[in-house]
Design an enzyme around this catalytic site. Sequence first.
Site, PDB file in Angstrom:
ATOM      1  N   ASP A  61       0.941  -0.987  -0.131  1.00 26.05           N
ATOM      2  CA  ASP A  61      -0.162  -0.072   0.194  1.00 26.05           C
ATOM      3  C   ASP A  61       0.693   1.212   0.083  1.00 26.05           C
ATOM      4  O   ASP A  61       1.631   1.448   0.929  1.00 26.05           O
ATOM      5  CB  ASP A  61      -0.958   0.052   1.339  1.00 26.05           C
ATOM      6  CG  ASP A  61      -1.858   1.037   1.205  1.00 26.05           C
ATOM      7  OD1 ASP A  61      -1.609   2.195   0.584  1.00 26.05           O
ATOM      8  OD2 ASP A  61      -2.948   0.949   2.001  1.00 26.05           O
ATOM      9  N   ASN A  88       3.075   3.720 -10.484  1.00 26.47           N
ATOM     10  CA  ASN A  88       1.907   3.379 -11.434  1.00 26.47           C
ATOM     11  C   ASN A  88       0.729   3.597 -10.339  1.00 26.47           C
ATOM     12  O   ASN A  88      -0.254   4.424 -11.133  1.00 26.47           O
ATOM     13  CB  ASN A  88       1.947   2.205 -12.197  1.00 26.47           C
ATOM     14  CG  ASN A  88       0.425   2.043 -12.576  1.00 26.47           C
ATOM     15  OD1 ASN A  88       0.228   2.487 -13.688  1.00 26.47           O
ATOM     16  ND2 ASN A  88      -0.217   1.325 -11.929  1.00 26.47           N
ATOM     17  N   SER A 142       0.326  12.086 -16.135  1.00 28.01           N
ATOM     18  CA  SER A 142      -0.876  12.212 -17.040  1.00 28.01           C
ATOM     19  C   SER A 142      -0.628  13.681 -17.594  1.00 28.01           C
ATOM     20  O   SER A 142      -0.219  14.563 -17.000  1.00 28.01           O
ATOM     21  CB  SER A 142      -1.905  12.056 -16.020  1.00 28.01           C
ATOM     22  OG  SER A 142      -3.268  12.746 -16.834  1.00 28.01           O
ATOM     23  N   TYR A 157      -6.395  15.563  -8.591  1.00 24.78           N
ATOM     24  CA  TYR A 157      -5.845  14.558  -9.503  1.00 24.78           C
ATOM     25  C   TYR A 157      -4.847  15.546 -10.502  1.00 24.78           C
ATOM     26  O   TYR A 157      -3.603  15.244 -10.405  1.00 24.78           O
ATOM     27  CB  TYR A 157      -6.729  14.104 -10.438  1.00 24.78           C
ATOM     28  CG  TYR A 157      -6.222  13.116 -11.262  1.00 24.78           C
ATOM     29  CD1 TYR A 157      -5.808  11.606 -10.768  1.00 24.78           C
ATOM     30  CD2 TYR A 157      -5.913  13.376 -12.754  1.00 24.78           C
ATOM     31  CE1 TYR A 157      -4.971  10.743 -11.595  1.00 24.78           C
ATOM     32  CE2 TYR A 157      -5.390  12.379 -13.425  1.00 24.78           C
ATOM     33  CZ  TYR A 157      -4.991  11.324 -13.056  1.00 24.78           C
ATOM     34  OH  TYR A 157      -4.548  10.161 -13.904  1.00 24.78           O
ATOM     35  N   VAL A 190      -6.643   5.393 -21.503  1.00 22.78           N
ATOM     36  CA  VAL A 190      -6.347   3.710 -21.461  1.00 22.78           C
ATOM     37  C   VAL A 190      -7.796   3.219 -20.989  1.00 22.78           C
ATOM     38  O   VAL A 190      -8.122   3.814 -19.922  1.00 22.78           O
ATOM     39  CB  VAL A 190      -5.335   3.469 -20.634  1.00 22.78           C
ATOM     40  CG1 VAL A 190      -5.083   1.937 -20.767  1.00 22.78           C
ATOM     41  CG2 VAL A 190      -4.000   4.287 -20.941  1.00 22.78           C
ATOM     42  N   THR A 192      -9.424   1.497 -18.764  1.00 21.97           N
ATOM     43  CA  THR A 192      -9.105   0.696 -17.300  1.00 21.97           C
ATOM     44  C   THR A 192     -10.440   1.406 -16.618  1.00 21.97           C
ATOM     45  O   THR A 192     -11.196   2.034 -17.094  1.00 21.97           O
ATOM     46  CB  THR A 192      -7.822   1.206 -16.866  1.00 21.97           C
ATOM     47  OG1 THR A 192      -7.922   2.803 -16.414  1.00 21.97           O
ATOM     48  CG2 THR A 192      -6.671   1.226 -17.641  1.00 21.97           C
TER      49      THR A 192
HETATM   50  P1  NAP Z   1      -6.580   1.790 -12.423  1.00 21.52           P
HETATM   51  O1  NAP Z   1      -7.182   0.943 -13.397  1.00 21.52           O
HETATM   52  O2  NAP Z   1      -7.853   2.729 -11.461  1.00 21.52           O
HETATM   53  O3  NAP Z   1      -5.660   1.213 -11.433  1.00 21.52           O
HETATM   54  C1  NAP Z   1      -5.054   2.030 -10.314  1.00 21.52           C
HETATM   55  C2  NAP Z   1      -4.234   0.929  -9.612  1.00 21.52           C
HETATM   56  O4  NAP Z   1      -3.464   1.661  -8.490  1.00 21.52           O
HETATM   57  C3  NAP Z   1      -5.021  -0.094  -8.968  1.00 21.52           C
HETATM   58  O5  NAP Z   1      -4.072  -1.295  -9.012  1.00 21.52           O
HETATM   59  C4  NAP Z   1      -5.011   0.225  -7.543  1.00 21.52           C
HETATM   60  O6  NAP Z   1      -5.321  -0.879  -6.626  1.00 21.52           O
HETATM   61  C5  NAP Z   1      -3.853   0.919  -7.277  1.00 21.52           C
HETATM   62  N1  NAP Z   1      -3.862   1.829  -6.136  1.00 21.52           N
HETATM   63  C6  NAP Z   1      -4.319   2.687  -5.629  1.00 21.52           C
HETATM   64  N2  NAP Z   1      -4.274   3.091  -4.481  1.00 21.52           N
HETATM   65  C7  NAP Z   1      -3.185   2.368  -4.078  1.00 21.52           C
HETATM   66  C8  NAP Z   1      -2.676   2.536  -2.796  1.00 21.52           C
HETATM   67  N3  NAP Z   1      -2.609   3.030  -1.757  1.00 21.52           N
HETATM   68  N4  NAP Z   1      -1.424   1.464  -2.731  1.00 21.52           N
HETATM   69  C9  NAP Z   1      -1.394   0.409  -3.895  1.00 21.52           C
HETATM   70  N5  NAP Z   1      -1.946   0.439  -5.116  1.00 21.52           N
HETATM   71  C10 NAP Z   1      -2.900   1.496  -5.027  1.00 21.52           C
HETATM   72  O7  NAP Z   1      -5.980   2.989 -13.057  1.00 21.52           O
HETATM   73  P2  NAP Z   1      -4.953   2.971 -14.509  1.00 21.52           P
HETATM   74  O8  NAP Z   1      -6.083   3.741 -15.291  1.00 21.52           O
HETATM   75  O9  NAP Z   1      -4.376   1.677 -14.774  1.00 21.52           O
HETATM   76  O10 NAP Z   1      -3.960   4.140 -14.148  1.00 21.52           O
HETATM   77  C11 NAP Z   1      -2.526   3.710 -13.905  1.00 21.52           C
HETATM   78  C12 NAP Z   1      -1.841   5.158 -14.099  1.00 21.52           C
HETATM   79  O11 NAP Z   1      -2.046   5.611 -15.196  1.00 21.52           O
HETATM   80  C13 NAP Z   1      -2.161   5.944 -12.992  1.00 21.52           C
HETATM   81  O12 NAP Z   1      -0.906   6.645 -12.343  1.00 21.52           O
HETATM   82  C14 NAP Z   1      -2.844   7.065 -13.739  1.00 21.52           C
HETATM   83  O13 NAP Z   1      -3.049   8.274 -13.053  1.00 21.52           O
HETATM   84  C15 NAP Z   1      -2.315   7.046 -15.109  1.00 21.52           C
HETATM   85  N6  NAP Z   1      -3.235   7.491 -16.283  1.00 21.52           N
HETATM   86  C16 NAP Z   1      -4.293   6.708 -16.612  1.00 21.52           C
HETATM   87  C17 NAP Z   1      -4.918   7.204 -17.629  1.00 21.52           C
HETATM   88  C18 NAP Z   1      -6.211   6.472 -18.175  1.00 21.52           C
HETATM   89  O14 NAP Z   1      -6.725   6.738 -19.240  1.00 21.52           O
HETATM   90  N7  NAP Z   1      -6.220   5.237 -17.570  1.00 21.52           N
HETATM   91  C19 NAP Z   1      -4.478   8.425 -18.272  1.00 21.52           C
HETATM   92  C20 NAP Z   1      -3.432   9.232 -17.760  1.00 21.52           C
HETATM   93  C21 NAP Z   1      -2.967   8.610 -16.651  1.00 21.52           C
HETATM   94  P3  NAP Z   1      -6.743  -1.478  -6.111  1.00 21.52           P
HETATM   95  O15 NAP Z   1      -7.167  -2.348  -7.345  1.00 21.52           O
HETATM   96  O16 NAP Z   1      -6.727  -2.054  -4.824  1.00 21.52           O
HETATM   97  O17 NAP Z   1      -7.596  -0.217  -6.354  1.00 21.52           O
END
Ligand code: NAP
Length: 234
Positions: A61, A88, A142, A157, A190, A192
């Site tokens: 965490d 990440n 981001s 954010y 992405v 997700t």
């Molecule tokens: P996601 O699907 O919401 O996944 C986020 C991950 O972070 C999950 O594994 C979550 O765990 C974990 N997490 C959150 N709080 C945590 C903590 N306290 N300790 C450990 N793990 C924790 O998000 P994603 O879209 O894959 O995003 C990944 C990265 O890309 C992030 O940094 C995000 O800001 C960046 N990003 C994403 C997008 C997009 O379009 N998706 C765009 C720009 C940037 P749980 O499963 O337990 O919640």
Amino acid sequence: MAEARSAVVTGGNKGVGLGACRLLARAGVRVALTARDPDRGAASRRTLAKEGLDVLFHPLDVTDGESVARLAEWAQKELGGPDILINNAAILLDRERLGLDVGIDSVRETMETNLYGPLRLCQALAPGMKRRRYGRIVNVSSWFGGLEGMEGGYPGYRISKTCLNALTCILAAELRGGDILVNAACPGWVRTDMGGRSAPRSPEEGADTPVWLALLPKGGPTGGFFQDRKPHPW
Ligand code: NAP
């Protein structure tokens, strides 16, 4: 050291983090998939195992200093300290909020995960990289954090990612000299849980630039912000 042999990925149980674990494992890197929920982490490890990709799992965490310390101790024993750190893990709490109405507690919570989390991990793992004179740190940021063209909405954010970009520059400067490269990456939009179903990119497509930065050869860029393997405006 010619190339990276081991990696720690935060938030590796789903989304871009799982995509990064998959791509690194395919590249032959010994990957520690970390997740705050052990069951979710173990399930994602099994998913990769079914694809023939053997990764390690350790709970983490990023908001908990003791959890980070336990991970660092384990990584030192299991991996000899990781060559790669991909910060990440992140949360997005203020989708519906503006700067004028967001709760301060929500901004604080976001900073705990999205900024102080990566800072904790860097403080725990970068000293080992310094000793070994090799390291690749990738902060998954981001375009929402870019100051150029900054817009309204998502205030906590956006602030957390702008600060993460600043942290990237600070640590790149402090770690310059050995073969330690510190960069920020935007994965694009992405598909997700965070990005939603309409996003055009798969998690692996989103993980492409972070993993490219994680595997940079000696003399590669440091202190940069990249999307699609190209410099992105701060
Ligand atoms: P996601 O699907 O919401 O996944 C986020 C991950 O972070 C999950 O594994 C979550 O765990 C974990 N997490 C959150 N709080 C945590 C903590 N306290 N300790 C450990 N793990 C924790 O998000 P994603 O879209 O894959 O995003 C990944 C990265 O890309 C992030 O940094 C995000 O800001 C960046 N990003 C994403 C997008 C997009 O379009 N998706 C765009 C720009 C940037 P749980 O499963 O337990 O919640």
